[in-house]
Design a protein around this motif. Structure first.
Motif, PDB file in Angstrom:
ATOM      1  N   GLY A  96       6.649  50.671  25.487  1.00 10.83           N
ATOM      2  CA  GLY A  96       7.272  50.746  24.175  1.00 10.83           C
ATOM      3  C   GLY A  96       7.136  49.452  23.397  1.00 10.83           C
ATOM      4  O   GLY A  96       7.507  48.383  23.886  1.00 10.83           O
ATOM      5  N   ALA A  97       6.602  49.527  22.181  1.00 11.76           N
ATOM      6  CA  ALA A  97       6.433  48.350  21.319  1.00 11.76           C
ATOM      7  C   ALA A  97       7.411  48.382  20.163  1.00 11.76           C
ATOM      8  O   ALA A  97       7.047  48.214  19.002  1.00 11.76           O
ATOM      9  N   GLY A  98       8.674  48.633  20.496  1.00 13.79           N
ATOM     10  CA  GLY A  98       9.741  48.512  19.516  1.00 13.79           C
ATOM     11  C   GLY A  98      10.340  47.112  19.598  1.00 13.79           C
ATOM     12  O   GLY A  98       9.781  46.224  20.248  1.00 13.79           O
ATOM     13  N   PRO A  99      11.493  46.895  18.969  1.00 15.70           N
ATOM     14  CA  PRO A  99      12.103  45.564  18.979  1.00 15.70           C
ATOM     15  C   PRO A  99      12.353  45.017  20.383  1.00 15.70           C
ATOM     16  O   PRO A  99      12.071  43.856  20.663  1.00 15.70           O
ATOM     17  N   VAL A 100      12.887  45.845  21.273  1.00 14.04           N
ATOM     18  CA  VAL A 100      13.212  45.348  22.620  1.00 14.04           C
ATOM     19  C   VAL A 100      11.946  45.169  23.453  1.00 14.04           C
ATOM     20  O   VAL A 100      11.824  44.205  24.220  1.00 14.04           O
ATOM     21  N   GLY A 101      10.988  46.077  23.329  1.00 17.78           N
ATOM     22  CA  GLY A 101       9.741  45.929  24.064  1.00 17.78           C
ATOM     23  C   GLY A 101       8.986  44.660  23.689  1.00 17.78           C
ATOM     24  O   GLY A 101       8.495  43.924  24.556  1.00 17.78           O
ATOM     25  N   LEU A 102       8.899  44.364  22.396  1.00 12.98           N
ATOM     26  CA  LEU A 102       8.212  43.149  21.964  1.00 12.98           C
ATOM     27  C   LEU A 102       9.006  41.905  22.346  1.00 12.98           C
ATOM     28  O   LEU A 102       8.421  40.868  22.688  1.00 12.98           O
TER      29      LEU A 102
ATOM     30  N   GLU B 110      19.211  40.457  25.087  1.00 11.07           N
ATOM     31  CA  GLU B 110      19.767  39.737  26.238  1.00 11.07           C
ATOM     32  C   GLU B 110      19.342  40.399  27.543  1.00 11.07           C
ATOM     33  O   GLU B 110      19.088  39.713  28.546  1.00 11.07           O
ATOM     34  N   GLN B 111      19.265  41.719  27.551  1.00  7.51           N
ATOM     35  CA  GLN B 111      18.806  42.409  28.755  1.00  7.51           C
ATOM     36  C   GLN B 111      17.426  41.909  29.186  1.00  7.51           C
ATOM     37  O   GLN B 111      17.215  41.560  30.355  1.00  7.51           O
ATOM     38  N   VAL B 112      16.478  41.890  28.245  1.00  9.59           N
ATOM     39  CA  VAL B 112      15.105  41.536  28.631  1.00  9.59           C
ATOM     40  C   VAL B 112      14.955  40.044  28.878  1.00  9.59           C
ATOM     41  O   VAL B 112      14.084  39.625  29.667  1.00  9.59           O
ATOM     42  N   ARG B 113      15.779  39.216  28.245  1.00 15.47           N
ATOM     43  CA  ARG B 113      15.759  37.785  28.573  1.00 15.47           C
ATOM     44  C   ARG B 113      16.126  37.593  30.034  1.00 15.47           C
ATOM     45  O   ARG B 113      15.479  36.849  30.779  1.00 15.47           O
TER      46      ARG B 113
ATOM     47  N   ALA C 125      15.493  49.281  30.230  1.00 13.06           N
ATOM     48  CA  ALA C 125      16.158  48.374  29.298  1.00 13.06           C
ATOM     49  C   ALA C 125      16.125  48.946  27.890  1.00 13.06           C
ATOM     50  O   ALA C 125      15.496  49.965  27.613  1.00 13.06           O
ATOM     51  N   GLY C 126      16.821  48.259  26.986  1.00 14.70           N
ATOM     52  CA  GLY C 126      16.863  48.696  25.599  1.00 14.70           C
ATOM     53  C   GLY C 126      17.700  49.951  25.426  1.00 14.70           C
ATOM     54  O   GLY C 126      18.561  50.270  26.231  1.00 14.70           O
ATOM     55  N   MET C 127      17.422  50.676  24.350  1.00 13.66           N
ATOM     56  CA  MET C 127      18.187  51.883  24.049  1.00 13.66           C
ATOM     57  C   MET C 127      18.163  52.862  25.208  1.00 13.66           C
ATOM     58  O   MET C 127      19.141  53.543  25.490  1.00 13.66           O
ATOM     59  N   LYS C 128      17.036  52.946  25.905  1.00 20.66           N
ATOM     60  CA  LYS C 128      16.923  53.895  27.006  1.00 20.66           C
ATOM     61  C   LYS C 128      17.923  53.589  28.110  1.00 20.66           C
ATOM     62  O   LYS C 128      18.399  54.493  28.793  1.00 20.66           O
ATOM     63  N   SER C 129      18.274  52.320  28.292  1.00 20.06           N
ATOM     64  CA  SER C 129      19.227  51.962  29.341  1.00 20.06           C
ATOM     65  C   SER C 129      20.618  52.518  29.058  1.00 20.06           C
ATOM     66  O   SER C 129      21.418  52.696  29.980  1.00 20.06           O
ATOM     67  N   TYR C 130      20.914  52.805  27.799  1.00 17.82           N
ATOM     68  CA  TYR C 130      22.215  53.360  27.435  1.00 17.82           C
ATOM     69  C   TYR C 130      22.263  54.875  27.607  1.00 17.82           C
ATOM     70  O   TYR C 130      23.317  55.481  27.402  1.00 17.82           O
ATOM     71  N   GLY C 131      21.130  55.479  27.942  1.00 12.21           N
ATOM     72  CA  GLY C 131      21.115  56.909  28.178  1.00 12.21           C
ATOM     73  C   GLY C 131      21.623  57.684  26.981  1.00 12.21           C
ATOM     74  O   GLY C 131      21.089  57.583  25.882  1.00 12.21           O
TER      75      GLY C 131
ATOM     76  N   GLY D 249      22.863  58.369  16.830  1.00 10.20           N
ATOM     77  CA  GLY D 249      21.712  57.793  16.310  1.00 10.20           C
ATOM     78  C   GLY D 249      21.338  56.530  16.800  1.00 10.20           C
ATOM     79  O   GLY D 249      22.017  55.905  17.367  1.00 10.20           O
ATOM     80  N   LEU D 250      20.362  56.140  16.428  1.00  7.41           N
ATOM     81  CA  LEU D 250      19.974  55.201  16.904  1.00  7.41           C
ATOM     82  C   LEU D 250      20.617  54.143  16.678  1.00  7.41           C
ATOM     83  O   LEU D 250      21.286  54.042  16.376  1.00  7.41           O
ATOM     84  N   GLY D 251      20.754  53.131  16.603  1.00  5.30           N
ATOM     85  CA  GLY D 251      21.238  51.937  16.341  1.00  5.30           C
ATOM     86  C   GLY D 251      20.286  51.037  16.518  1.00  5.30           C
ATOM     87  O   GLY D 251      19.316  51.321  16.766  1.00  5.30           O
ATOM     88  N   SER D 252      20.449  49.898  16.575  1.00  2.00           N
ATOM     89  CA  SER D 252      19.274  49.168  16.630  1.00  2.00           C
ATOM     90  C   SER D 252      18.765  49.525  17.916  1.00  2.00           C
ATOM     91  O   SER D 252      19.073  48.923  18.859  1.00  2.00           O
ATOM     92  N   GLY D 253      18.222  50.414  18.061  1.00  3.28           N
ATOM     93  CA  GLY D 253      17.867  50.819  19.295  1.00  3.28           C
ATOM     94  C   GLY D 253      16.755  51.606  19.377  1.00  3.28           C
ATOM     95  O   GLY D 253      16.298  51.941  20.254  1.00  3.28           O
ATOM     96  N   ALA D 254      16.177  52.280  18.678  1.00  2.00           N
ATOM     97  CA  ALA D 254      15.207  53.237  18.973  1.00  2.00           C
ATOM     98  C   ALA D 254      13.984  52.613  19.412  1.00  2.00           C
ATOM     99  O   ALA D 254      13.366  52.240  18.811  1.00  2.00           O
TER     100      ALA D 254
END
Length: 441
Positions: free
Chosen positions: A12-18, A374-377, A356-362, A414-419
């Motif tokens: 995934g190349a969204g905000p958390v992936g990058l 912070e998760q990916v850091r 991680a990211g939005m997917k981690s919140y299920g 919805g998403l939140g900063s998350g998708a």
């Protein structure tokens, strides 16, 4: 692209992936970002017309900023609220184009399965230009989000009878349609019912109300499962993100003024789809809501299917990592009350695998991009053999604390900063909805 360390695949190349890729580079690790969409932040683009309720100061990752320095990139005003399109155009695309990342980010690479391998993991990848290929990695960060898998209209997120038929006939639309833009003709002067109680539903309802001002014949119906909409109205001026608090306050005014018809205790049992007469939403108590078009804003769920070949430990209700689920249970927590967490909470039984990211919140809706960063850091530090202790975040409170006394399956608005997503799944930053994935975050 060479390295003395094994490749770390980021899905995934969204905000958390990058952000994950940026942090991995800082630890001298070798990231490879695989994005299912044909462009960076494909999931965010899907709701690009929506404005986030988190300002830029909560939307940018520190490691990403360090990569962008010296490239001529102009940092947006910290207090401004970006749209999804602006998030991609002004941050994600410039970040992915930084020389250190450019050759490590691959679009049009849809990860369909991850399996154990002698060296770690083998990722099955579908490519439009090369068919099926295999990518091998020593570790995997799945940040593919949830955007690609919206929940059904049933009380547990399952599809109900007639739902697929209504979608096939064009009478049922997915989350966050562009009401006043590309999809305008589908709603102008027509009767629309919105099912859902999260921020994505709120955004859609407000857009329909704006359209109603321009097209007075437009009718708007809002159906929620709960007996009261109070939780959706949110914390108002108690919300530490003013734009988020204002959403619910404005919605309340519209309902009170009769411009939006509210139907409570609306548990959908069936959808009646007739192209000539519109759509009917049959509720469990026998009521039928008639409309020209139905918008499903009942949230999202993670696609765990691509990880079927691996040992997983996820909560059966939230579909989040089991260690994280109690920390994000939407019946007990708001965005600001979730404690910082990282590698130790997100790790799966398969060594080297992290969600991680939005997917981690299920299915939980309270994700914020700052949480994902912070998760990916922490995960990057863990993979480098360094201190991965989570750093407490100063997240903005919603102003709505405590739980629902009668917990129901989470309705992720919805998403939140998350998708984020491989395959446009997810809150790469999920949008102004459940806080993109806060949708908008």
């Amino acid at each position: 692209m060479t390295s003395h360390r094994p490749t770390v695949a980021v899905i995934g190349a969204g905000p958390v992936g990058l952000a994950a890729a940026a942090h991995l580079l800082e630890h001298d690790l070798e990231p490879l970002v695989l994005e299912a969409g044909e462009s960076i932040g494909a999931a965010v683009r899907a709701w690009g017309h929506i404005r986030l309720f988190s300002p830029w100061q909560y939307t940018l990752d520190d490691a990403g900023l360090r990569l962008l320095r010296g490239t001529g990139w102009l940092q947006p005003s910290p207090e401004a609220l970006p749209t999804g399109h602006e998030l991609v155009d002004r941050y994600l695309e410039p970040l992915a184009a930084v020389p250190a990342l450019r050759e490590r980010v691959r679009t049009g690479h849809h990860v369909t399965a991850v399996n154990p391998d002698a060296e770690g993991f083998a990722l099955q990848v579908e490519r439009a230009d090369a068919g099926r290929t295999v990518v091998r990695a020593g570790a995997v960060l799945d940040t593919s989000g949830t955007w690609a898998l919206p929940s059904g209209l049933g009380i547990f997120g399952e599809p109900v009878s007639g739902e697929q038929q209504a979608e096939d006939h064009g009478l049922l639309l997915g989350p966050l349609p562009d009401v006043r833009g590309a999809d305008r003709e589908r709603f102008a002067g027509r009767r629309t019912v919105v099912v859902g109680a999260g921020h994505s539903a709120v955004n859609t309802l407000l857009a329909l109300a704006d359209l109603q001002r321009e097209e007075p014949a437009t009718q708007v119906i809002w159906a929620v499962r709960r007996a009261s909409p109070e939780k959706t109205y949110g914390g108002g001026d108690r919300d530490e993100l003013p734009a988020r608090g204002a959403l619910g306050a404005r919605l309340r005014e519209l309902v009170d003024a009769g411009r939006i018809e509210l139907i409570t205790s609306a548990q959908t049992e069936q959808v009646l789809a007739e192209q000539s007469s519109g759509v009917g939403v049959v509720l469990s108590d026998g009521r039928v809501i008639r409309a020209d078009v139905l918008i499903r804003e009942t949230g999202f769920r993670p696609d765990l299917g691509l990880l079927d070949g691996l040992a997983l430990d996820t909560d059966p209700a939230l579909e989040a990592p089991s260690a994280l689920a109690p920390l994000i249970d939407p019946t007990r927590h708001s965005c600001g009350s979730v404690p910082a967490h990282g590698a130790s909470v997100l790790a799966q039984p398969e060594e080297g695998l992290f969600i991680a990211g939005m997917k981690s919140y299920g299915r939980a809706p309270t994700f914020l991009l700052a949480t994902g960063y912070e998760q990916v850091r922490s995960i990057a530090a863990h993979l480098a053999g360094e201190d991965a202790s989570p750093r407490q975040l100063n997240l903005p409170e919603t102003g709505v604390c405590g739980g629902d006394p009668t917990p129901a399956p989470p309705e992720k608005s919805g998403l939140g900063s998350g998708a984020s997503g491989s395959g446009a799944s997810g809150a790469s930053a999920l949008p102004l909805t459940a806080e993109t994935t806060s949708c908008c975050s």
